[in-house]
Design a protein around this motif. Structure first.
Motif, PDB file in Angstrom:
ATOM      1  N   THR A  15      61.436  48.029 -37.245  1.00 39.21           N
ATOM      2  CA  THR A  15      62.591  48.170 -37.265  1.00 39.21           C
ATOM      3  C   THR A  15      63.146  49.206 -37.332  1.00 39.21           C
ATOM      4  O   THR A  15      64.266  49.519 -36.798  1.00 39.21           O
ATOM      5  N   ASN A  16      62.311  49.335 -38.308  1.00 40.50           N
ATOM      6  CA  ASN A  16      62.376  51.134 -38.639  1.00 40.50           C
ATOM      7  C   ASN A  16      62.787  51.705 -37.457  1.00 40.50           C
ATOM      8  O   ASN A  16      61.873  52.070 -36.295  1.00 40.50           O
ATOM      9  N   THR A  17      63.828  53.150 -37.751  1.00 41.42           N
ATOM     10  CA  THR A  17      63.932  54.426 -36.910  1.00 41.42           C
ATOM     11  C   THR A  17      62.777  55.769 -37.642  1.00 41.42           C
ATOM     12  O   THR A  17      63.123  55.760 -37.941  1.00 41.42           O
ATOM     13  N   LEU A  18      62.600  56.574 -35.982  1.00 37.67           N
ATOM     14  CA  LEU A  18      61.861  57.422 -36.017  1.00 37.67           C
ATOM     15  C   LEU A  18      62.571  58.719 -34.797  1.00 37.67           C
ATOM     16  O   LEU A  18      63.001  58.150 -34.178  1.00 37.67           O
ATOM     17  N   VAL A  19      63.184  59.952 -35.695  1.00 35.87           N
ATOM     18  CA  VAL A  19      63.423  60.740 -34.354  1.00 35.87           C
ATOM     19  C   VAL A  19      62.683  61.665 -33.980  1.00 35.87           C
ATOM     20  O   VAL A  19      61.762  61.958 -34.685  1.00 35.87           O
ATOM     21  N   ILE A  20      62.558  61.765 -32.298  1.00 36.76           N
ATOM     22  CA  ILE A  20      62.122  62.750 -32.427  1.00 36.76           C
ATOM     23  C   ILE A  20      62.680  63.768 -31.635  1.00 36.76           C
ATOM     24  O   ILE A  20      63.653  63.519 -30.447  1.00 36.76           O
ATOM     25  N   ALA A  21      63.334  65.009 -32.116  1.00 36.99           N
ATOM     26  CA  ALA A  21      63.940  65.639 -31.421  1.00 36.99           C
ATOM     27  C   ALA A  21      63.608  66.957 -30.987  1.00 36.99           C
ATOM     28  O   ALA A  21      62.297  67.389 -30.877  1.00 36.99           O
TER      29      ALA A  21
ATOM     30  N   PHE B  88      75.099  58.595 -30.443  1.00 42.96           N
ATOM     31  CA  PHE B  88      72.998  58.809 -30.807  1.00 42.96           C
ATOM     32  C   PHE B  88      73.147  59.188 -32.380  1.00 42.96           C
ATOM     33  O   PHE B  88      71.297  59.096 -32.798  1.00 42.96           O
ATOM     34  N   LYS B  89      74.010  60.784 -31.919  1.00 40.34           N
ATOM     35  CA  LYS B  89      73.981  61.300 -33.542  1.00 40.34           C
ATOM     36  C   LYS B  89      74.349  60.060 -34.983  1.00 40.34           C
ATOM     37  O   LYS B  89      73.578  60.334 -36.051  1.00 40.34           O
ATOM     38  N   LYS B  90      74.630  59.096 -34.458  1.00 41.95           N
ATOM     39  CA  LYS B  90      75.573  58.516 -35.934  1.00 41.95           C
ATOM     40  C   LYS B  90      74.063  57.221 -36.306  1.00 41.95           C
ATOM     41  O   LYS B  90      74.339  56.892 -36.978  1.00 41.95           O
ATOM     42  N   ARG B  91      73.107  57.531 -35.383  1.00 44.07           N
ATOM     43  CA  ARG B  91      71.724  56.395 -35.747  1.00 44.07           C
ATOM     44  C   ARG B  91      71.284  57.372 -37.097  1.00 44.07           C
ATOM     45  O   ARG B  91      70.006  57.163 -37.275  1.00 44.07           O
ATOM     46  N   VAL B  92      71.105  58.438 -37.102  1.00 42.97           N
ATOM     47  CA  VAL B  92      70.705  59.498 -37.123  1.00 42.97           C
ATOM     48  C   VAL B  92      70.369  59.372 -38.333  1.00 42.97           C
ATOM     49  O   VAL B  92      68.950  59.211 -39.299  1.00 42.97           O
ATOM     50  N   PRO B  93      70.911  59.416 -39.187  1.00 46.63           N
ATOM     51  CA  PRO B  93      71.026  59.416 -40.617  1.00 46.63           C
ATOM     52  C   PRO B  93      69.847  57.968 -41.444  1.00 46.63           C
ATOM     53  O   PRO B  93      69.672  57.823 -42.550  1.00 46.63           O
ATOM     54  N   HIS B  94      69.382  57.114 -40.385  1.00 46.76           N
ATOM     55  CA  HIS B  94      69.379  55.678 -41.009  1.00 46.76           C
ATOM     56  C   HIS B  94      67.736  55.772 -40.870  1.00 46.76           C
ATOM     57  O   HIS B  94      67.225  54.610 -40.892  1.00 46.76           O
ATOM     58  N   ALA B  95      67.195  56.983 -40.080  1.00 42.33           N
ATOM     59  CA  ALA B  95      66.123  56.829 -39.450  1.00 42.33           C
ATOM     60  C   ALA B  95      64.925  57.617 -40.769  1.00 42.33           C
ATOM     61  O   ALA B  95      65.797  57.502 -41.988  1.00 42.33           O
TER      62      ALA B  95
ATOM     63  N   ASN C  19      66.651  65.081 -26.857  1.00 41.72           N
ATOM     64  CA  ASN C  19      66.316  63.530 -28.427  1.00 41.72           C
ATOM     65  C   ASN C  19      65.983  62.434 -28.694  1.00 41.72           C
ATOM     66  O   ASN C  19      66.593  62.362 -27.375  1.00 41.72           O
ATOM     67  N   LEU C  20      64.614  61.527 -28.798  1.00 39.06           N
ATOM     68  CA  LEU C  20      64.941  60.581 -28.898  1.00 39.06           C
ATOM     69  C   LEU C  20      65.093  59.191 -30.549  1.00 39.06           C
ATOM     70  O   LEU C  20      64.365  60.535 -30.735  1.00 39.06           O
ATOM     71  N   ILE C  21      64.741  58.412 -30.485  1.00 42.26           N
ATOM     72  CA  ILE C  21      65.264  57.639 -31.600  1.00 42.26           C
ATOM     73  C   ILE C  21      64.272  56.537 -31.594  1.00 42.26           C
ATOM     74  O   ILE C  21      64.608  55.758 -29.985  1.00 42.26           O
ATOM     75  N   LEU C  22      63.163  56.266 -31.681  1.00 43.14           N
ATOM     76  CA  LEU C  22      61.703  54.976 -31.387  1.00 43.14           C
ATOM     77  C   LEU C  22      62.350  54.339 -32.823  1.00 43.14           C
ATOM     78  O   LEU C  22      62.075  54.744 -34.607  1.00 43.14           O
ATOM     79  N   GLU C  23      62.217  52.943 -32.153  1.00 40.42           N
ATOM     80  CA  GLU C  23      62.749  52.045 -32.787  1.00 40.42           C
ATOM     81  C   GLU C  23      60.631  51.580 -33.059  1.00 40.42           C
ATOM     82  O   GLU C  23      61.158  50.402 -31.888  1.00 40.42           O
ATOM     83  N   SER C  24      60.804  50.752 -34.644  1.00 40.61           N
ATOM     84  CA  SER C  24      58.938  49.956 -34.246  1.00 40.61           C
ATOM     85  C   SER C  24      59.771  48.876 -33.967  1.00 40.61           C
ATOM     86  O   SER C  24      60.786  48.478 -34.121  1.00 40.61           O
ATOM     87  N   ALA C  25      59.062  48.297 -33.178  1.00 36.45           N
ATOM     88  CA  ALA C  25      58.743  46.507 -32.800  1.00 36.45           C
ATOM     89  C   ALA C  25      58.363  45.496 -34.076  1.00 36.45           C
ATOM     90  O   ALA C  25      58.077  46.189 -35.224  1.00 36.45           O
TER      91      ALA C  25
END
Length: 184
Positions: free
Chosen positions: A76-82, A157-164, A178-184
């Motif tokens: 459930t960690n996230t990764l931003v692809i910008a 969307f941008k509010k999620r970025v600092p948690h990546a 831009n995309l934010i990917l959440e790991s399964a």
């Protein structure tokens, strides 16, 4: 080992190892075949080749910074692809892959990541649908086939970025791509 073979084996520290440890030596060890018939022992020749030519990645993601970033992503960690215009976030590790316009694109990076990264869900700005030509949007979304996507306002969307865990910047020119990917 063949009784006719002798081997000289040293590790990075310069210490010599007993010949019986030849096939359990670390990959950094340097092995030299000594004797009157070099190369007649296949196992020694193979081990010598692997010790003197360390393994390297030949397929998949080759960028060490991207691999390091992926290795730290957990459930459930996230990764931003910008895209190229995404703002800089000093508190997030950023790997900049941008070269020129649209090289690479967000879609190309996601396609490469799918081999090594189990994506649970994606977040995207809903503005991407209206801000891009239909053909560009189709190419952008084609890499996301079969993945659950949540579209939300760009501000949310941008509010999620600092948690990546990190951000991978591309050369993509798709607006709001831009995309934010959440790991399964």
């Amino acid at each position: 080992m063949n009784a006719r073979c002798t081997y000289d084996l040293t590790v990075a520290s310069g210490a010599a190892l007993p010949a019986r440890r030849l096939f359990f030596a670390p990959a950094s060890a340097k092995i030299r075949h000594i004797g009157d018939k070099p190369g007649h022992c296949r196992r020694a020749r193979a081990r010598l080749a692997s010790a003197n030519n360390p393994a390297m990645l030949k397929t998949g993601i080759l960028n060490p910074a991207v691999l390091s970033l992926l290795a730290r992503v957990r459930h459930t960690n996230t990764l931003v692809i910008a895209d190229r215009g995404f703002p800089f976030w000093p508190e997030i590790e950023t790997v900049d892959l941008s070269l020129v316009d649209d090289v690479p694109t967000v879609a190309q990076v996601v396609t490469a990541l799918r081999e090594n990264f189990v994506i649970g869900r994606l977040f995207a700005a809903e503005e991407v649908k209206g801000a891009n030509a239909p053909d560009k949007l189709d190419r952008h979304l084609a890499a996301l086939t079969g993945l659950p996507i949540s579209f939300e306002p760009h501000v949310g969307f941008k509010k999620r970025v600092p948690h990546a865990i990190g951000l991978i910047r591309t050369g993509d020119t798709a607006q709001y791509g831009n995309l934010i990917l959440e790991s399964a």
